[in-house]
Scaffold this active site. Structure first.
Site, PDB file in Angstrom:
ATOM      1  N   GLY A  53       0.817  -1.206   0.000  1.00  0.00           N
ATOM      2  CA  GLY A  53       0.000   0.000   0.000  1.00  0.00           C
ATOM      3  C   GLY A  53       0.852   1.258   0.000  1.00  0.00           C
ATOM      4  O   GLY A  53       1.992   1.258  -0.472  1.00  0.00           O
ATOM      5  N   SER A  54       0.314   2.317   0.570  1.00  0.00           N
ATOM      6  CA  SER A  54       0.966   3.619   0.530  1.00  0.00           C
ATOM      7  C   SER A  54       2.024   3.750   1.617  1.00  0.00           C
ATOM      8  O   SER A  54       2.021   3.016   2.611  1.00  0.00           O
ATOM      9  CB  SER A  54      -0.079   4.725   0.705  1.00  0.00           C
ATOM     10  OG  SER A  54      -0.616   4.704   2.023  1.00  0.00           O
ATOM     11  N   GLY A  81       1.964   2.502   5.427  1.00  0.00           N
ATOM     12  CA  GLY A  81       3.122   1.672   5.754  1.00  0.00           C
ATOM     13  C   GLY A  81       3.766   2.089   7.063  1.00  0.00           C
ATOM     14  O   GLY A  81       4.211   1.243   7.856  1.00  0.00           O
ATOM     15  N   GLU A 103       5.632  -3.374   0.927  1.00  0.00           N
ATOM     16  CA  GLU A 103       5.665  -3.136  -0.512  1.00  0.00           C
ATOM     17  C   GLU A 103       4.945  -1.821  -0.763  1.00  0.00           C
ATOM     18  O   GLU A 103       3.719  -1.770  -0.793  1.00  0.00           O
ATOM     19  CB  GLU A 103       4.999  -4.303  -1.257  1.00  0.00           C
ATOM     20  CG  GLU A 103       5.733  -5.629  -1.121  1.00  0.00           C
ATOM     21  CD  GLU A 103       7.119  -5.606  -1.745  1.00  0.00           C
ATOM     22  OE1 GLU A 103       7.375  -4.743  -2.614  1.00  0.00           O
ATOM     23  OE2 GLU A 103       7.962  -6.431  -1.372  1.00  0.00           O
ATOM     24  N   CYS A 155       1.933   1.110  -8.317  1.00  0.00           N
ATOM     25  CA  CYS A 155       3.246   1.460  -7.770  1.00  0.00           C
ATOM     26  C   CYS A 155       4.345   1.313  -8.819  1.00  0.00           C
ATOM     27  O   CYS A 155       5.381   1.973  -8.734  1.00  0.00           O
ATOM     28  CB  CYS A 155       3.561   0.593  -6.556  1.00  0.00           C
ATOM     29  SG  CYS A 155       3.606  -1.186  -6.894  1.00  0.00           S
TER      30      CYS A 155
END
Length: 480
Positions: A188-189, A193, A210, A248
């Protein structure tokens, strides 16, 4: 959350029973995963269209195909991956043997993302299962159709005592993060994170993050016209063909020499029309903007007068349908939000440089990206990119392929995340490599005091040169 403690207790009991450690269990779950994808392909297409507006071709390429490929590879390799590996020992350890044995962490939490709600949720699950873990799977609440589908369907295929799918919103995520896990895997973001990592630190839980970042594409002006047409297609595919830039691994911005900018923009415009038609708004191949919050964020970027002035193609929006046209911008201010934060949408800034070699300093002076795409045939320039920049990965003369290649690790570095997965790397991410050393009771060296002026002491001095002094002292039983 009502029943969460009971769910975790059941998972811990399952793990303690040892059932997930066997190759038979792991392979049965991987076969079930393949069966799940095959049986539900059309339903997966349907929920992906509801949540993100993905065309079936894109859905198969980025979601269904990724999961099926990953599960089949793991099924064919899992017994080899889980086998202990012989370790090499120095002569001073003789007689002894060593091996490294992969063992599962235990109870794992996997938190998926909304932009690839099937593949980026199930691909890590395949790695966790292959490594012998029990899992709580939390799909993103921002893709509700996919989340509900997974919560309803996965228990029909996978061992319900070993894999739990929990549907819910932010409050559910917060309660999950308060628990004590053996491993957390989050996609995610960067903002979320940080929250995940803070929560994990309370229990010293290992995490794989990630995340994303501003992934650049470098274009060397030495490319011939034929190659430039191919490059334009690959750029358009990487920027708008994968979740409309909400990925991403999408190109966030481009770096080109000033003399090439006009030619590149013309090629990109022609390619966009070739891919999505004269009116992209009517295209069935462009994903929609996820929700009102993401649409408003992107709209605010475009409303900035300096950003609006830099638009050279596209830029039209429809607030009612949350549509944003594929948009190209030329030299927006480098200190603007569009150049300091991940765009995560269909806006592509092009930054011009006097010399393309200046791109190395441009990239290295900013946070480390998830991936660098570089289009060049200059081998010296390639070596400079590799040695003078840092990124999760580098792809030369193409885009996106690094993500679907199971023989390469996928992951970030710095603010773009840490940890890696895909293929064997997924198995490793969800495994602890336990070192095992075995010695015999014979022969045994007897200590003698004082040790100097004898053969053993001279032997110590000899081995000292080979960094074995600590070991020899231990074997001889010498004390300080």
């Amino acid at each position: 959350m009502e029943g969460l403690e009971g769910t975790l207790a059941e998972l811990r009991d399952t793990f303690k029973s040892g059932r997930t450690r066997s190759a038979a269990w792991r392979k049965s779950q991987l076969r079930a995963m393949i069966e799940f994808v095959q049986d539900n392909e059309e339903e997966i297409f349907k929920v992906l269209d509801q949540d993100v507006g993905k065309h079936p071709v894109e859905a198969y390429r980025d979601e269904v195909g990724v999961v099926a490929k990953s599960a089949k590879l793991s099924l064919s390799c899992v017994e080899k991956w889980m086998a202990p590996k012989k370790g090499n020992l120095p002569l001073a350890f003789f007689p002894a043997s060593a091996e490294v044995m992969p063992e599962p962490f235990g109870v794992v939490l996997i938190m998926g993302s909304w932009n690839f709600p099937i593949s980026l949720t199930l691909d890590p699950l395949i790695g966790a299962i292959s490594a012998g873990n029990v899992v709580v799977l939390k799909p993103s609440e921002l893709s509700p159709a996919c989340s509900s589908f997974l919560a309803e369907t996965i228990p029909k295929y996978l061992d319900p005592k070993s894999v739990k799918v929990i549907d819910g919103g932010i409050d559910v995520c917060q309660q999950l993060l308060q628990q004590n896990w053996d491993k957390i895997f989050f996609t995610g973001s960067q903002r979320v994170g940080r929250i995940v990592m803070t929560a994990a630190a309370q229990h010293l839980t290992p995490v794989t993050l990630e995340l994303g970042g501003k992934s650049p594409a470098i274009l060397d002006s030495s490319s011939n016209p034929t190659n430039m047409k191919v490059i334009a297609k690959r750029i358009v595919a990487a920027k708008w063909g994968s979740c409309s830039g909400q990925a991403c691994i999408a190109i966030d911005y481009m770096l080109v020499e000033e003399k090439l900018a006009s030619y590149l923009m013309d090629l990109l415009e022609k390619t966009i029309k070739q891919f999505f038609g004269e009116n992209p708004r009517e295209s069935k191949s462009l994903c929609k903007i996820l929700n009102k919050n993401n649409f408003k964020r992107l709209l605010d970027l475009l409303k900035d007068p300096q950003i609006r002035a830099s638009v050279v193609y596209g830029g039209s929006v429809d607030e009612e349908t949350m549509y944003i046209e594929p948009t190209i911008l030329l030299n927006p201010p480098l200190d603007s939000q569009i150049m300091t934060e991940e765009i995560f949408g269909p806006l592509l800034p092009i930054i011009t440089l006097n010399n393309i070699h200046d791109s190395i300093e441009f990239i290295s002076s900013r946070p480390k990206p998830l991936v660098i795409y570089a289009f060049t045939g200059d081998e010296t320039f390639k070596k400079q990119i590799l040695s003078k920049t840092s990124s999760g990965s580098v792809t030369f003369n193409d885009t996106l392929l690094q993500f679907v290649c199971d023989s390469l690790p996928f992951g970030g570095v710095g603010q773009s995340g840490f940890g890696r997965y895909h293929g064997k790397y997924s198995f490793d991410t969800f495994s602890h490599e336990k070192a095992i050393l075995q010695r015999r009771f014979f022969p045994e060296l007897e200590p003698r005091y004082p040790p100097w002026n004898n053969f053993k002491f001279q032997f110590i001095k000899l081995l000292y040169a080979f960094n074995y002094i600590g070991l020899v002292l231990l074997l001889l039983g010498l004390k300080k």
